[in-house]
Design a protein around this motif. Structure first.
Motif, PDB file in Angstrom:
ATOM      1  N   UNK A  20       0.829  -1.202   0.000  1.00  0.00           N
ATOM      2  CA  UNK A  20       0.000   0.000   0.000  1.00  0.00           C
ATOM      3  C   UNK A  20       0.866   1.257   0.000  1.00  0.00           C
ATOM      4  N   UNK A  21       1.924   1.264   0.801  1.00  0.00           N
ATOM      5  CA  UNK A  21       2.838   2.406   0.803  1.00  0.00           C
ATOM      6  C   UNK A  21       3.513   2.581  -0.553  1.00  0.00           C
ATOM      7  N   UNK A  22       3.889   1.480  -1.181  1.00  0.00           N
ATOM      8  CA  UNK A  22       4.530   1.564  -2.497  1.00  0.00           C
ATOM      9  C   UNK A  22       3.573   2.121  -3.544  1.00  0.00           C
ATOM     10  N   UNK A  23       2.325   1.690  -3.510  1.00  0.00           N
ATOM     11  CA  UNK A  23       1.336   2.189  -4.477  1.00  0.00           C
ATOM     12  C   UNK A  23       1.078   3.673  -4.254  1.00  0.00           C
ATOM     13  N   UNK A  24       0.960   4.101  -3.006  1.00  0.00           N
ATOM     14  CA  UNK A  24       0.733   5.516  -2.712  1.00  0.00           C
ATOM     15  C   UNK A  24       1.928   6.353  -3.163  1.00  0.00           C
ATOM     16  N   UNK A  25       3.145   5.865  -2.930  1.00  0.00           N
ATOM     17  CA  UNK A  25       4.332   6.617  -3.343  1.00  0.00           C
ATOM     18  C   UNK A  25       4.414   6.731  -4.860  1.00  0.00           C
ATOM     19  N   UNK A  26       4.183   5.641  -5.557  1.00  0.00           N
ATOM     20  CA  UNK A  26       4.267   5.662  -7.024  1.00  0.00           C
ATOM     21  C   UNK A  26       3.185   6.563  -7.611  1.00  0.00           C
ATOM     22  N   UNK A  27       1.978   6.488  -7.060  1.00  0.00           N
ATOM     23  CA  UNK A  27       0.895   7.346  -7.558  1.00  0.00           C
ATOM     24  C   UNK A  27       1.213   8.818  -7.327  1.00  0.00           C
TER      25      UNK A  27
END
Length: 51
Positions: A20-27
């Protein structure tokens, strides 16, 4: 083995939290600024068209 069951849930929870943190950072870093830039360009083209 019932002893390993809590480790499975901790592993699953940590993996989902990290993903979830990775998806938020990439977005927020790569995808969302492109949408903002696209809206700015559309507004600029519209204002140039109205003149």
């Amino acid at each position: 083995m019932p002893q390993l069951l809590p480790f499975y849930f901790v592993n699953q929870l940590s993996f989902s939290f990290l993903s979830l943190l990775a998806v938020i950072y990439i977005m927020s870093k790569y995808i969302l600024p492109l949408f903002t830039l696209q809206q700015v360009i559309r507004m600029y083209i519209t204002k140039l068209n109205n003149k």
